[in-house]
Structures are given as C-alpha cells and as structure tokens.
Design an enzyme around this catalytic site. Structure first.
Site, PDB file in Angstrom:
ATOM      1  N   HIS A   1     -24.214  69.543 -10.008  1.00  0.00           N
ATOM      2  CA  HIS A   1     -25.210  68.799 -10.649  1.00  0.00           C
ATOM      3  C   HIS A   1     -25.695  67.657  -9.812  1.00  0.00           C
ATOM      4  O   HIS A   1     -26.539  66.884 -10.237  1.00  0.00           O
ATOM      5  CB  HIS A   1     -24.411  68.238 -12.080  1.00  0.00           C
ATOM      6  CG  HIS A   1     -23.571  67.073 -12.171  1.00  0.00           C
ATOM      7  ND1 HIS A   1     -23.859  65.915 -12.185  1.00  0.00           N
ATOM      8  CD2 HIS A   1     -22.288  67.159 -11.918  1.00  0.00           C
ATOM      9  CE1 HIS A   1     -22.590  65.224 -12.204  1.00  0.00           C
ATOM     10  NE2 HIS A   1     -21.760  65.870 -12.002  1.00  0.00           N
TER      11      HIS A   1
ATOM     12  N   THR B   1     -14.499  67.021  -9.923  1.00  0.00           N
ATOM     13  CA  THR B   1     -13.244  66.605 -10.292  1.00  0.00           C
ATOM     14  C   THR B   1     -12.389  67.730  -9.952  1.00  0.00           C
ATOM     15  O   THR B   1     -11.001  67.350  -9.460  1.00  0.00           O
ATOM     16  CB  THR B   1     -13.222  65.965 -11.607  1.00  0.00           C
ATOM     17  OG1 THR B   1     -14.306  65.140 -11.616  1.00  0.00           O
ATOM     18  CG2 THR B   1     -11.877  65.292 -11.916  1.00  0.00           C
TER      19      THR B   1
ATOM     20  N   CYS C   1     -19.104  56.872 -13.884  1.00  0.00           N
ATOM     21  CA  CYS C   1     -17.820  57.055 -14.757  1.00  0.00           C
ATOM     22  C   CYS C   1     -17.420  55.777 -15.078  1.00  0.00           C
ATOM     23  O   CYS C   1     -16.521  55.674 -16.102  1.00  0.00           O
ATOM     24  CB  CYS C   1     -16.981  57.936 -14.046  1.00  0.00           C
ATOM     25  SG  CYS C   1     -17.714  59.309 -13.060  1.00  0.00           S
TER      26      CYS C   1
HETATM   27  N1  PLP Z   1     -16.859  62.820  -6.115  1.00  0.00           N
HETATM   28  C1  PLP Z   1     -17.832  62.214  -6.110  1.00  0.00           C
HETATM   29  C2  PLP Z   1     -17.796  61.510  -4.726  1.00  0.00           C
HETATM   30  C3  PLP Z   1     -18.712  61.848  -6.978  1.00  0.00           C
HETATM   31  O1  PLP Z   1     -19.657  61.036  -6.798  1.00  0.00           O
HETATM   32  C4  PLP Z   1     -18.479  62.529  -8.214  1.00  0.00           C
HETATM   33  C5  PLP Z   1     -19.416  62.460  -9.462  1.00  0.00           C
HETATM   34  O2  PLP Z   1     -20.041  61.446  -9.531  1.00  0.00           O
HETATM   35  C6  PLP Z   1     -17.445  63.262  -8.282  1.00  0.00           C
HETATM   36  C7  PLP Z   1     -16.753  63.651  -7.348  1.00  0.00           C
HETATM   37  C8  PLP Z   1     -17.114  64.245  -9.561  1.00  0.00           C
HETATM   38  O3  PLP Z   1     -17.718  65.298  -9.747  1.00  0.00           O
HETATM   39  P1  PLP Z   1     -17.898  66.124 -11.135  1.00  0.00           P
HETATM   40  O4  PLP Z   1     -18.777  65.003 -12.080  1.00  0.00           O
HETATM   41  O5  PLP Z   1     -18.804  67.140 -10.898  1.00  0.00           O
HETATM   42  O6  PLP Z   1     -16.764  66.007 -11.612  1.00  0.00           O
END
Ligand code: PLP
Length: 386
Positions: free
Chosen positions: A203, A75, A327
């Site tokens: 992760h 993110t 999310c």
């Molecule tokens: N972008 C995509 C395509 C994702 O699938 C995710 C997490 O599910 C993210 C960004 C966000 O990553 P993070 O959880 O490390 O912020």
C-alpha cells in the site's frame, strides 16, 4: 454534489491505488476467484497469475521469485523475520535495532523484551544518522539479528544499509532491513545489498492495503510465523490473497517505471514545498538531514504551535498531512523518532510531515504554500505555546 478537493500530502501513510493496479486485480475478484492450491484447471490458472506476480515483485528488488514470501503487510514481514532469526538460533537471545524504527518493529521488540529477550536500541544523531562503529561494537556473540530500516517513514532519512549488511556479514549475524518506504524512490537490488531479510508493503506503492512481502535470501534458514496450510512453500500459512498479490505485481512494475519521476519531478515539488515553508514562514526548521533522504519526504517543525492544530486547519483546507507515523497519530506522545534525534517534546509536538507522490502537482504545492502561512499565523496569534 461533488466531494471537496483533496490535496494529498501523506503518501508515507498510504498511497492512492493506481488505476492500472485496480484494472489488474479486478478479474481476480470477479471471474478468477479459484483457490490457487486447487488441482483443477480453474485453480491452477489462478496459480499461474500468482507465479507471475511473484516474478514481478522479485524483479522490483532483483531477487529470485522463490526468495519472496507474501505476507499480509509490512508489519507481519518485520515480525516474521525477527521471529525466524530467534527460533532458528535458539541459543541467541539478543536483537540489535535502532531507536527510530517503525512501531512494526519497535512493538515486536518490546514484546520480545517482556519475554526475556535482550534488545538494544541504537541511538541516532540530531540529523537522524546512525553511528556505524557503535553498531558494529554493539553486535554481541548472542545477537540473533540486526534490524535497521532503510528509510525512516517520519523524516525520510536514509540509513547506509549496504555498509550495515557488510558489517553483519563480517560478524556472521543475520540482517533485516525494513524497506517499506523505499520502492519507487530508491533502486532496490538485494544482490548488491546483501541483506538476509527485506520487508515491503504494497500500500506504499499504489496497491491496496493488506498485502506485503518478506524477501528471504536463498539458503537463509527460515521458520514461519504463521503456520497452517503449506502455502508459500511452507513459509506462510493461509490461502493467498490472490487479487492483492496480482495488484502488488502490477504496482511493482509501475514503481520501477516511476523511479525517474519520483527522483526528479516529485523531488523538485518536495524541495519547492520545503523551501517555500522554510523561507516563507518564520520560526520553521527541517527535522533530519537534508541528504541522504527520500525524495518525497519533508518533516518540519513550526515554533510555538501544536501539530494537532495545524493538522486540523490543514484538514479544513482539504490538505492531508500528518504528525509522526499514521499509526501513532491520535496519541499525544511526541514522536519517538524526533525524540531520539534530540528534539525537545515541544518541537516534536509541533512537527508536521509532508510526503508527496506521483499524483501530486505543482498547483497543489502552490495551494499548500498559499494556505499554510495564514494557518500558522492564526494559531500563533490564538494559542501561543510555552
Ligand atoms: N515499516 C515502515 C517503515 C512503515 O512506514 C510502515 C507503515 O507505515 C510499516 C513498516 C508497516 O506497514 P503495514 O502498514 O503494511 O503493516
């Protein structure tokens, strides 16, 4: 008492930390806890491991180590790239993106919109594909950045990022690709890809949560999003999360070694699961194109049942899967990805994502195929929808 067996089919949400990764990071929690910016040996030694991890993650995407900025997550990487494009080109106030990006991108664009920036969300076809001529036409003189994910987290559908990068290069516009779902599944070569920015999150590749990276192509102007100490050569303030960075480095090596397994064995397991569901349970359909698609992902609509109910009964059977992205799970809104693909709200609400990984076995797939028909039949019998 042993805990009940877990059948984990939600690898796009997060992945199990590999035992090799845990081993690699432990010394940096136990003995080598110095600050890598310190000038004495105890700190400098830690700094050397940071450099080694940077070299390892750079190798995963064929970048130069100095093109890597460690962040706290995918993110932050997405937010930072878009932020940098806007502040280094203040005369440009337009962002071109798609309607199916992760909320890590969508929500930041919504925030920008409220601050007076113009955002265009490109539509997708019913199979999830993008219209490239439309993308090209939508680039405006004031477009600061084009942001298109490489692989969709909900459907696994892949976008032609090389072609998109070439369009952006021709038009003189910066290009970010959110590649968070790709490591270990696709070969990533930033030299061939020619994007300006690329986001990853550890992760998703068997390292811990809370560590990500942003690739910033050499000579691309960059302004940090998080300002503080001069860490990351002034590109991201904050004392480095050393143990997690070391873990990311080790996971990057494993991801390269697992490419073959993900694309042969895991793909075959995914296909067995998908074909077993589509062929064995009436009123089911895949969401999104069969190809090009991530080797591990299958998103399926089950007519006449709510995903919430399916997930609850799967959970009772020890099976972890999800509807939409982790999310947004918990909200009753239908997935914005499936909605953008033209699915009705009812279909979007009856869709489940199974995402496999290197630790899945054929016996686990057989278990899901054995449990699922009864779950769907039970739900259809008890709570018919519309
Ligand atoms: N972008 C995509 C395509 C994702 O699938 C995710 C997490 O599910 C993210 C960004 C966000 O990553 P993070 O959880 O490390 O912020």
């Amino acid at each position: 008492m042993s805990s009940p067996a877990i059948y984990y089919f939600d690898n796009n949400a997060t992945t199990r930390v590999a035992p090799e990764v845990v081993e690699a990071m432990l010394p940096f929690l136990r003995e080598n806890w110095g600050n890598p910016s310190s000038t004495y040996l105890f700190g400098r030694q830690v700094g050397e491991h940071l450099d080694q991890a940077r070299t390892r993650v750079a190798a995963l995407i064929n970048a130069e180590p100095r093109e890597i900025v460690f962040t706290s997550c995918g993110t932050e990487s997405n937010n930072s790239a878009i932020h940098s494009a806007l502040v280094t080109q203040p005369e440009k106030r337009h962002v071109l993106t798609t309607a199916v990006e992760h909320s890590a991108n969508m929500k930041f664009c919504e925030l920008l919109e409220r601050r007076g920036y113009a955002i265009t969300h490109l539509p997708v076809a019913s199979d999830g594909a993008l219209d490239l001529p439309l993308l090209e036409q939508s680039i405006r003189p004031d477009t600061a950045i084009v942001s298109v994910m490489w692989a969709n987290n909900e459907t696994g559908v892949l976008f032609p990022v090389r072609e998109i990068a070439a369009i952006c290069r021709r038009k003189g516009v910066l290009f970010l690709t959110d590649a968070v779902q790709t490591p270990g599944k696709l070969k990533i070569d930033v030299r061939k890809l020619d994007a300006d920015f690329l986001s990853l999150s550890a992760h998703k590749l068997h390292a811990p949560k809370g560590i990500g990276l942003l690739y910033v192509r050499r000579r691309v102007k960059y302004q940090p999003y998080i300002v503080g100490g001069g860490q990351e050569r002034g590109r991201r303030g904050g004392t480095e999360n050393v143990a997690n960075i070391v873990a990311f480095g080790r996971a990057a090596e494993l991801a390269m070694a697992n490419l073959e397994d993900e694309n042969t064995r895991v793909r075959a397991l995914r296909d067995k699961l998908e074909e077993g569901i589509l062929g064995g349970i009436p009123g089911t359909a895949r969401n999104g194109a069969k190809e090009p698609r991530l080797s591990n992902t299958s998103n399926i609509a089950f007519d006449g049942v709510e995903a919430e109910g399916i997930l609850m009964l799967l959970d009772q059977a020890g099976i972890c899967a999800s509807s939409g992205s982790a999310c947004t799970t918990g909200s009753l809104d239908p997935s914005h990805v499936l909605t953008a693909m033209g699915c009705s709200a009812a279909r979007a609400r009856s869709s489940i994502r199974f995402s496999l990984g290197i630790y899945n076995t054929e016996a686990e797939v057989d278990y899901v195929l054995q449990q699922l028909p009864g779950i769907i039949a039970k739900l259809r019998a008890s709570a018919p929808v519309g």
